[in-house]
Design an enzyme around this catalytic site. Structure first.
Site, PDB file in Angstrom:
ATOM      1  N   ASP A 131      39.467  17.702 -14.105  1.00 27.19           N
ATOM      2  CA  ASP A 131      40.012  18.466 -13.021  1.00 27.19           C
ATOM      3  C   ASP A 131      39.495  17.529 -11.614  1.00 27.19           C
ATOM      4  O   ASP A 131      39.036  16.343 -12.078  1.00 27.19           O
ATOM      5  CB  ASP A 131      38.953  19.965 -12.675  1.00 27.19           C
ATOM      6  CG  ASP A 131      39.502  20.523 -11.133  1.00 27.19           C
ATOM      7  OD1 ASP A 131      40.567  20.416 -10.926  1.00 27.19           O
ATOM      8  OD2 ASP A 131      38.344  20.634 -10.617  1.00 27.19           O
TER       9      ASP A 131
ATOM     10  N   ASP B  79      39.154  18.070  -7.646  1.00 25.83           N
ATOM     11  CA  ASP B  79      38.648  18.839  -6.529  1.00 25.83           C
ATOM     12  C   ASP B  79      37.253  19.164  -7.091  1.00 25.83           C
ATOM     13  O   ASP B  79      37.051  19.963  -8.072  1.00 25.83           O
ATOM     14  CB  ASP B  79      39.059  19.939  -5.964  1.00 25.83           C
ATOM     15  CG  ASP B  79      40.686  19.305  -5.279  1.00 25.83           C
ATOM     16  OD1 ASP B  79      41.092  18.292  -5.392  1.00 25.83           O
ATOM     17  OD2 ASP B  79      41.132  20.262  -4.527  1.00 25.83           O
TER      18      ASP B  79
ATOM     19  N   GLU C 260      37.517  19.195  -1.529  1.00 22.84           N
ATOM     20  CA  GLU C 260      38.736  19.919  -1.799  1.00 22.84           C
ATOM     21  C   GLU C 260      39.968  19.325  -0.894  1.00 22.84           C
ATOM     22  O   GLU C 260      39.830  19.446   0.342  1.00 22.84           O
ATOM     23  CB  GLU C 260      38.337  21.326  -1.322  1.00 22.84           C
ATOM     24  CG  GLU C 260      37.307  22.127  -2.241  1.00 22.84           C
ATOM     25  CD  GLU C 260      37.814  22.359  -3.671  1.00 22.84           C
ATOM     26  OE1 GLU C 260      39.034  22.703  -3.790  1.00 22.84           O
ATOM     27  OE2 GLU C 260      37.035  22.236  -4.502  1.00 22.84           O
TER      28      GLU C 260
ATOM     29  N   ARG D 172      48.441  28.539   1.768  1.00 21.21           N
ATOM     30  CA  ARG D 172      47.511  27.523   2.332  1.00 21.21           C
ATOM     31  C   ARG D 172      48.460  26.290   2.496  1.00 21.21           C
ATOM     32  O   ARG D 172      48.435  25.827   3.937  1.00 21.21           O
ATOM     33  CB  ARG D 172      46.356  27.100   1.563  1.00 21.21           C
ATOM     34  CG  ARG D 172      45.350  28.062   1.065  1.00 21.21           C
ATOM     35  CD  ARG D 172      44.389  27.672   0.188  1.00 21.21           C
ATOM     36  NE  ARG D 172      44.655  27.873  -1.104  1.00 21.21           N
ATOM     37  CZ  ARG D 172      43.911  27.597  -2.282  1.00 21.21           C
ATOM     38  NH1 ARG D 172      42.624  26.724  -2.026  1.00 21.21           N
ATOM     39  NH2 ARG D 172      44.580  27.446  -3.523  1.00 21.21           N
TER      40      ARG D 172
ATOM     41  N   SER E  81      45.432  18.693 -11.573  1.00 26.61           N
ATOM     42  CA  SER E  81      44.768  19.289 -10.334  1.00 26.61           C
ATOM     43  C   SER E  81      45.573  20.289  -9.701  1.00 26.61           C
ATOM     44  O   SER E  81      46.701  20.152  -9.729  1.00 26.61           O
ATOM     45  CB  SER E  81      44.567  18.193  -9.292  1.00 26.61           C
ATOM     46  OG  SER E  81      44.141  18.331  -8.054  1.00 26.61           O
ATOM     47  N   GLY E  82      44.995  21.280  -9.149  1.00 27.85           N
ATOM     48  CA  GLY E  82      45.702  22.085  -8.290  1.00 27.85           C
ATOM     49  C   GLY E  82      45.842  21.639  -7.058  1.00 27.85           C
ATOM     50  O   GLY E  82      46.650  22.355  -6.051  1.00 27.85           O
TER      51      GLY E  82
ATOM     52  N   LYS F 114      47.230  23.802 -16.298  1.00 27.83           N
ATOM     53  CA  LYS F 114      46.184  22.758 -16.667  1.00 27.83           C
ATOM     54  C   LYS F 114      46.041  22.851 -18.080  1.00 27.83           C
ATOM     55  O   LYS F 114      45.925  21.630 -18.794  1.00 27.83           O
ATOM     56  CB  LYS F 114      44.942  23.168 -16.093  1.00 27.83           C
ATOM     57  CG  LYS F 114      44.894  22.696 -14.576  1.00 27.83           C
ATOM     58  CD  LYS F 114      43.424  22.964 -14.004  1.00 27.83           C
ATOM     59  CE  LYS F 114      43.501  22.621 -12.458  1.00 27.83           C
ATOM     60  NZ  LYS F 114      42.150  22.514 -11.908  1.00 27.83           N
TER      61      LYS F 114
ATOM     62  N   ASP G   4      35.346  22.496 -13.102  1.00 30.16           N
ATOM     63  CA  ASP G   4      34.240  23.298 -12.364  1.00 30.16           C
ATOM     64  C   ASP G   4      34.910  24.860 -11.925  1.00 30.16           C
ATOM     65  O   ASP G   4      33.729  25.645 -11.524  1.00 30.16           O
ATOM     66  CB  ASP G   4      33.806  22.761 -11.017  1.00 30.16           C
ATOM     67  CG  ASP G   4      35.108  22.794  -9.823  1.00 30.16           C
ATOM     68  OD1 ASP G   4      34.380  23.444  -8.878  1.00 30.16           O
ATOM     69  OD2 ASP G   4      35.990  22.417 -10.073  1.00 30.16           O
TER      70      ASP G   4
ATOM     71  N   ASN H 208      40.096  28.356 -12.446  1.00 24.47           N
ATOM     72  CA  ASN H 208      41.124  27.876 -12.964  1.00 24.47           C
ATOM     73  C   ASN H 208      41.324  26.679 -13.858  1.00 24.47           C
ATOM     74  O   ASN H 208      42.285  26.224 -14.511  1.00 24.47           O
ATOM     75  CB  ASN H 208      42.120  27.511 -11.708  1.00 24.47           C
ATOM     76  CG  ASN H 208      41.600  26.362 -11.058  1.00 24.47           C
ATOM     77  OD1 ASN H 208      40.435  25.952 -11.054  1.00 24.47           O
ATOM     78  ND2 ASN H 208      42.482  25.637 -10.067  1.00 24.47           N
TER      79      ASN H 208
END
Length: 399
Positions: free
Chosen positions: A187, A189, A196, A232, A275-276, A320, A343, A346
């Site tokens: 991942d 972030d 983030e 967002r 990554s998201g 992912k 972490d 997700n």
């Protein structure tokens, strides 16, 4: 000579201990060679300049045992070493079925916590065959070679114990495949980087509070990831595209991130990120760190402005795991020989799909679900879970 051939053969265990110096092993073997004995087993450990050397040999022919004992003691005394010789029969007893590597990370690693882990291994029916140190910096990492207990029950038992005493413990099955884990996917972030990314963009748009509020709603389960992502990103509409370079310059790598990637690459691993966040950042990280794979969401930019939308495939929790499988297929690596690091919730599907899932400074729900957890702030500590020593890390730095 095979184990079956030595099972009933008289043997001698020769133990040498004292101040280490070059030539001790060669000198002892030269001394024993005069009596035409066979070496059944040998092990040597050096700790803070003190050597313990154990050699299991067949008993010499005829009545030469007494002479061998006297000669070994005389040789040891000439080097100011101590010697002990124990008579017996056969080789070491066979190790129990079920073999695992138990890696323990501490910052610091206390005698109390080590005793607790060792006692728990014994309570599960395991026997500690060997212990050695993998690293003393940035954490103390030691590895136990354990036999007699199946890996999964041992992992479950030690995970509970580790959480109670505040150390990190990883349990993996012994075997050649451990060093064959040739794909690591992370991942981004709060894992590869300290930030983030959406919050970095939000700071430039002056909407940090609004983004944080949407994030909180998602954490409360009021929005799923895709809903929260769109909500967002919509707040970023109208930002000038030049903000991308500013955000890239603000990204802070997690301590140990460069070392982790550099060491893995030097040792022949392939490394990727999912990554998201956004490709506008992960593509830059891929170039800077020499990553093999990178996939994230993409911010739409039209006429030099962020539109408040994302384009292409959405990278969410299921995405992912799907990308991990895709990367493994492209890398030619079986899924069972992959490592995933993350972490957040997700990341859970990805962590569970990998051969080894590592929760890095993760939320409790993630720590409990992952195969193992690392709770020190150094990303390169993950290397020790793979059996990579500090010496190998330092060698990779010089490569």
């Amino acid at each position: 000579m095979s184990a079956s051939q030595t099972s009933d053969v008289p043997t001698l265990l020769v133990k040498i201990f004292g101040k280490d110096r070059p030539g001790i092993t060669a000198g002892l073997m030269d001394t024993l060679a005069a009596y035409s004995v066979d070496v059944v087993d040998i092990e040597q450990v050096v700790t803070r300049g003190r050597i313990v050397l154990c050699v299991l040999v067949t008993k010499p022919a005829g009545d030469a045992e007494g002479e061998l004992r006297a000669t070994v003691h005389s040789w040891a005394e000439s080097l100011k070493l101590s010697a002990e010789i124990i008579s017996g029969t056969g080789d070491n007893r066979p190790r129990g079925t079920g073999r695992s590597h138990v890696t323990v990370l501490g910052h610091p690693l206390t005698a109390e916590s080590t005793a607790t882990i060792a006692a728990r291994i014994t309570a599960t029916g395991g026997n500690i065959d060997r212990i050695f140190r993998l690293a003393k910096y940035p954490v103390t990492a030691v590895e136990f070679a354990v036999s007699g207990a199946e890996t999964e029950p041992l992992r479950t038992a030690l995970a509970t114990t580790a959480a109670q005493i505040g150390v990190d413990v990883a349990v993996v099955s012994a075997g050649l495949h451990r060093r064959a884990q040739r794909l690591v996917v992370m991942d981004v972030d709060s894992t590869l980087i300290q930030d983030e990314v959406i919050e970095l963009f939000a700071a430039h748009a002056g909407c940090e509070a609004e983004v944080a509020e949407v994030t909180e709603r998602a954490m409360r389960g009021e929005l799923d990831f895709e809903q929260s992502l769109h909500a967002r990103v919509a707040l970023l509409a109208g930002l000038d595209a030049s903000v991308v370079e500013k955000v890239r310059s603000e990204v802070r790598l997690t301590p140990g991130a460069r070392t982790l990637v550099r060491t893995l690459k030097t040792l022949g691993y392939q490394v990727g990120v999912v990554s998201g966040g956004f490709t506008q950042v992960t593509d830059d990280l891929r170039e800077r760190l020499g990553l093999d794979f990178a996939q994230a969401n993409t911010l739409e930019i039209v006429d030099g402005k962020l539109t408040g939308k994302v384009t292409g495939e959405i990278v969410d929790r299921a995405g992912k795991a799907r990308l991990l499988r895709r990367f493994a297929e492209e890398a030619g690596v079986p899924l069972a020989q992959t490592v995933a690091i993350g972490d957040g919730a997700n990341d859970l599907d990805m962590l569970n799909a990998a051969g080894l899932g590592v929760a890095f400074n993760a939320k409790p729900v993630v720590r409990e679900a992952a195969h193992t957890a690392v709770n020190v702030p150094f990303l390169d500590a993950v290397l020790y879970l793979l059996g990579i020593t500090r010496e190998e890390v330092e060698a990779a730095d010089l490569a």
